[in-house]
Motif scaffolding. Structure first.
Motif: not given
Length: 214
Positions: A66, A99-100, A103, A106-107, A186, A189-190, A193
Motif C-alpha cells: 500500500y 487509498f480506495v 479503505a 478495511a471496511l 482498519p 487505512a487510518i 494514511t
C-alpha cells in the motif's frame, strides 16, 4: 521586436534537456532519501523482532505494498509537476486507487469482525505514535524530493510540495512497515494514511519556499 522573435532569441541558447532527465533526478533524490530513511528506521526502531515470519504473511505485504505503490505513483506525479506548466493528468486519479482499495478492504474486515474487536482493529497498540513515526522516517525522503525538484522547473510550487510530501510520507511508511507489527487493515487505512497526509501537509506548507528553482 515582435514577441515571437523575442521568445526565439531568449530560448536560442538554452541547453537541451535530455529525455527522462527529470525522472532520473527525482529517482536519484528519492533513492538517496530512501537510504537515509532506512538508516533512521534501523537506528531508531530496528526491524520488528519477528520479521522473518512476518514477511510470510499477507498483512505485511499489504502494508508495505500500500505504502510503496502509493509512493511510486506520487513519484511519477511529482516528476510531472517538476516540469513547467505540465498538468498532472490522469495520475491524480491513479494516485487515489490504493487509498480506495485499502479503505474498501478495511471496511469489509471491520464489518466482518465481532463488535468487541472493533476498537483493537481501529487503534491497535501504536496509533498515537504511528503517524508521527512515518513523518519522521519520511524526512530524509522529503529532503531528497526537495533537492530533486529544486533543480528542475516547477511552476505549481504548493502542488509540487504537497505531492513531494505525500510521496515522502508514503515511501517512509513503506520503510516503517519493516518495524511495525500492527496487523489490522482498519489500522492501516487510518493511521498509515494519516501519516502520509501529515507529510503531504508539511510538503505543501514548505513548497512555496523550498521549491523555488534557480
Amino acid at each position: 521586436m515582435k514577441t515571437d522573435d523575442l521568445i526565439a532569441s531568449l530560448s536560442a541558447d538554452l541547453p537541451k534537456v535530455a529525455p527522462g532527465a527529470a525522472a532520473r533526478r527525482v529517482a536519484l533524490g528519492l533513492g538517496l532519501g530512501a537510504l537515509g530513511s532506512t538508516a533512521v528506521m534501523l537506528a531508531w526502531l530496528g526491524p520488528r523482532p519477528d520479521i522473518a515470519e512476518a514477511v510470510l504473511t499477507p498483512m505485511f505485504w499489504m502494508k508495505f505494498g500500500y505504502a510503496a505503490i502509493t509512493g511510486l505513483i506520487l513519484a511519477a506525479l511529482l516528476t510531472r509537476l517538476a516540469k513547467p506548466a505540465v498538468r498532472p493528468g490522469a495520475l491524480v486519479a491513479v494516485a487515489a486507487v490504493p487509498f480506495v482499495v485499502v479503505a474498501a478492504m478495511a471496511l469489509m474486515r471491520y464489518a466482518q469482525a465481532p463488535p468487541e474487536a472493533h476498537r483493537a482493529m481501529l487503534m491497535g497498540h501504536s496509533s498515537m505514535v504511528c503517524p508521527w513515526r512515518i513523518v519522521a522516517i519520511g524526512l530524509p525522503l522529503l529532503a531528497g524530493a526537495v533537492w530533486a525538484v529544486r533543480g528542475l522547473a516547477p511552476t505549481r510550487l504548493r502542488a509540487a510540495g504537497l505531492v513531494a510530501g505525500g510521496c515522502a510520507g508514503a515511501l517512509g511508511a513503506a520503510v516503517y512497515a519493516i518495524a511495525c507489527n500492527e496487523t489490522s487493515a482498519p489500522f492501516l487505512a487510518i493511521w498509515y494514511t494519516l501519516g502520509m497526509a501529515l507529510a503531504a501537509g508539511l510538503g505543501a506548507v514548505a513548497g512555496s519556499r523550498l521549491l523555488r528553482w534557480r
